[in-house]
Write a protein that holds these residues in place. Structure first.
Motif, PDB file in Angstrom:
ATOM      1  N   ALA A 151     -15.823  27.559  43.312  1.00  6.32           N
ATOM      2  CA  ALA A 151     -14.378  28.047  43.052  1.00  6.32           C
ATOM      3  C   ALA A 151     -14.352  28.796  41.874  1.00  6.32           C
ATOM      4  O   ALA A 151     -13.705  29.593  41.824  1.00  6.32           O
ATOM      5  N   SER A 152     -15.338  28.493  41.083  1.00  6.97           N
ATOM      6  CA  SER A 152     -15.277  29.128  39.515  1.00  6.97           C
ATOM      7  C   SER A 152     -16.057  30.736  39.434  1.00  6.97           C
ATOM      8  O   SER A 152     -15.619  31.306  38.587  1.00  6.97           O
ATOM      9  N   ARG A 153     -16.627  30.932  40.378  1.00  7.97           N
ATOM     10  CA  ARG A 153     -17.546  32.039  40.442  1.00  7.97           C
ATOM     11  C   ARG A 153     -18.361  32.461  38.885  1.00  7.97           C
ATOM     12  O   ARG A 153     -18.393  33.305  38.278  1.00  7.97           O
ATOM     13  N   GLY A 154     -18.896  31.237  38.572  1.00 11.49           N
ATOM     14  CA  GLY A 154     -19.537  31.155  37.364  1.00 11.49           C
ATOM     15  C   GLY A 154     -19.187  30.978  36.173  1.00 11.49           C
ATOM     16  O   GLY A 154     -19.812  30.895  35.223  1.00 11.49           O
ATOM     17  N   ALA A 155     -17.756  30.557  36.203  1.00 15.89           N
ATOM     18  CA  ALA A 155     -17.128  30.126  34.779  1.00 15.89           C
ATOM     19  C   ALA A 155     -17.271  28.783  34.363  1.00 15.89           C
ATOM     20  O   ALA A 155     -17.528  28.838  33.279  1.00 15.89           O
ATOM     21  N   THR A 156     -17.487  27.843  35.496  1.00 21.47           N
ATOM     22  CA  THR A 156     -17.922  26.691  35.178  1.00 21.47           C
ATOM     23  C   THR A 156     -19.061  26.356  35.946  1.00 21.47           C
ATOM     24  O   THR A 156     -19.049  26.735  36.885  1.00 21.47           O
ATOM     25  N   MET A 157     -19.620  25.264  35.351  1.00 20.15           N
ATOM     26  CA  MET A 157     -20.980  24.723  35.979  1.00 20.15           C
ATOM     27  C   MET A 157     -20.616  23.114  36.179  1.00 20.15           C
ATOM     28  O   MET A 157     -19.987  22.556  35.549  1.00 20.15           O
ATOM     29  N   GLU A 158     -21.675  22.746  37.263  1.00 23.17           N
ATOM     30  CA  GLU A 158     -21.679  21.414  37.379  1.00 23.17           C
ATOM     31  C   GLU A 158     -23.157  21.226  37.621  1.00 23.17           C
ATOM     32  O   GLU A 158     -24.115  21.945  37.920  1.00 23.17           O
ATOM     33  N   MET A 159     -23.350  19.831  37.098  1.00 27.53           N
ATOM     34  CA  MET A 159     -25.077  19.317  37.413  1.00 27.53           C
ATOM     35  C   MET A 159     -24.983  18.554  38.525  1.00 27.53           C
ATOM     36  O   MET A 159     -24.285  17.555  38.866  1.00 27.53           O
ATOM     37  N   ILE A 160     -25.812  19.098  39.240  1.00 28.44           N
ATOM     38  CA  ILE A 160     -26.380  18.281  40.675  1.00 28.44           C
ATOM     39  C   ILE A 160     -27.545  17.608  40.798  1.00 28.44           C
ATOM     40  O   ILE A 160     -28.543  18.305  40.273  1.00 28.44           O
ATOM     41  N   SER A 161     -27.491  16.435  40.941  1.00 24.77           N
ATOM     42  CA  SER A 161     -28.900  15.849  41.273  1.00 24.77           C
ATOM     43  C   SER A 161     -29.524  16.225  42.299  1.00 24.77           C
ATOM     44  O   SER A 161     -28.928  16.340  43.554  1.00 24.77           O
ATOM     45  N   ILE A 162     -30.967  16.476  42.239  1.00 21.09           N
ATOM     46  CA  ILE A 162     -31.652  17.086  43.600  1.00 21.09           C
ATOM     47  C   ILE A 162     -32.957  16.266  43.508  1.00 21.09           C
ATOM     48  O   ILE A 162     -33.501  15.858  42.212  1.00 21.09           O
ATOM     49  N   GLY A 163     -33.767  16.459  44.519  1.00 23.57           N
ATOM     50  CA  GLY A 163     -35.037  16.116  44.572  1.00 23.57           C
ATOM     51  C   GLY A 163     -36.130  17.403  44.082  1.00 23.57           C
ATOM     52  O   GLY A 163     -35.777  18.380  44.310  1.00 23.57           O
ATOM     53  N   SER A 164     -37.083  16.623  43.403  1.00 23.41           N
ATOM     54  CA  SER A 164     -37.876  17.856  42.769  1.00 23.41           C
ATOM     55  C   SER A 164     -38.681  18.479  43.770  1.00 23.41           C
ATOM     56  O   SER A 164     -39.272  19.590  43.797  1.00 23.41           O
ATOM     57  N   VAL A 165     -38.957  17.752  44.881  1.00 16.20           N
ATOM     58  CA  VAL A 165     -39.845  18.031  46.049  1.00 16.20           C
ATOM     59  C   VAL A 165     -38.967  19.416  46.705  1.00 16.20           C
ATOM     60  O   VAL A 165     -39.287  20.457  47.107  1.00 16.20           O
ATOM     61  N   ASP A 166     -37.588  19.045  46.757  1.00 16.41           N
ATOM     62  CA  ASP A 166     -36.439  19.959  47.449  1.00 16.41           C
ATOM     63  C   ASP A 166     -36.687  21.293  46.627  1.00 16.41           C
ATOM     64  O   ASP A 166     -36.516  22.446  47.091  1.00 16.41           O
ATOM     65  N   LEU A 167     -36.703  21.196  45.077  1.00 15.79           N
ATOM     66  CA  LEU A 167     -36.732  22.142  44.189  1.00 15.79           C
ATOM     67  C   LEU A 167     -38.021  23.253  44.587  1.00 15.79           C
ATOM     68  O   LEU A 167     -37.892  24.237  44.629  1.00 15.79           O
ATOM     69  N   SER A 168     -39.030  22.311  44.532  1.00 15.15           N
ATOM     70  CA  SER A 168     -40.277  23.006  44.886  1.00 15.15           C
ATOM     71  C   SER A 168     -40.335  23.819  46.138  1.00 15.15           C
ATOM     72  O   SER A 168     -40.690  24.829  46.308  1.00 15.15           O
ATOM     73  N   ASP A 169     -39.580  23.259  47.190  1.00 13.49           N
ATOM     74  CA  ASP A 169     -39.485  23.852  48.456  1.00 13.49           C
ATOM     75  C   ASP A 169     -38.823  25.128  48.432  1.00 13.49           C
ATOM     76  O   ASP A 169     -39.244  26.235  49.052  1.00 13.49           O
ATOM     77  N   ALA A 170     -37.660  25.086  47.759  1.00 13.57           N
ATOM     78  CA  ALA A 170     -36.732  26.383  47.561  1.00 13.57           C
ATOM     79  C   ALA A 170     -37.260  27.406  46.747  1.00 13.57           C
ATOM     80  O   ALA A 170     -37.454  28.831  47.060  1.00 13.57           O
ATOM     81  N   GLN A 171     -38.409  26.993  45.656  1.00 10.05           N
ATOM     82  CA  GLN A 171     -39.187  27.967  44.961  1.00 10.05           C
ATOM     83  C   GLN A 171     -39.926  28.670  45.893  1.00 10.05           C
ATOM     84  O   GLN A 171     -40.358  29.780  45.898  1.00 10.05           O
ATOM     85  N   ARG A 172     -40.732  28.034  46.700  1.00 11.29           N
ATOM     86  CA  ARG A 172     -41.877  28.476  47.448  1.00 11.29           C
ATOM     87  C   ARG A 172     -41.141  29.246  48.907  1.00 11.29           C
ATOM     88  O   ARG A 172     -41.811  30.372  48.867  1.00 11.29           O
TER      89      ARG A 172
END
Length: 87
Positions: A60-81
């Protein structure tokens, strides 16, 4: 037990999704934090990853506030690929 945190900036050129985040995230630069703990009993320093988090704008913030979300390192690599393969 010794722990450390590594921070890096990951850039996505296209909107993307990561498993565990229920919305499409806009293209841009994102801070990724990786927590690691030292493996005890070795004759050299070695660490293992215990958590990976990404800082994302709240829905809802449109970039004004941030949240830290736990993710899997493999999921991050998949998204980058996937991002790199989009034309």
């Amino acid at each position: 037990m010794t722990t450390r945190s590594r921070r890096e900036i990951v850039t996505f050129k296209h909107p993307f999704q990561i498993r565990g985040i229920d919305r499409l995230l806009p293209a841009g630069a994102y801070e990724v934090v990786t927590d690691e703990e030292m493996i005890e009993g070795l004759s050299f320093a070695s660490f293992r990853r215990v958590a990976t988090m990404i800082m994302v704008p709240t829905a809802a913030s449109r970039g004004a506030t941030m949240e830290m979300i736990s993710i899997g390192s493999v999921d991050l690599s998949d998204a980058q690929r996937i991002d790199a393969s989009v034309q």
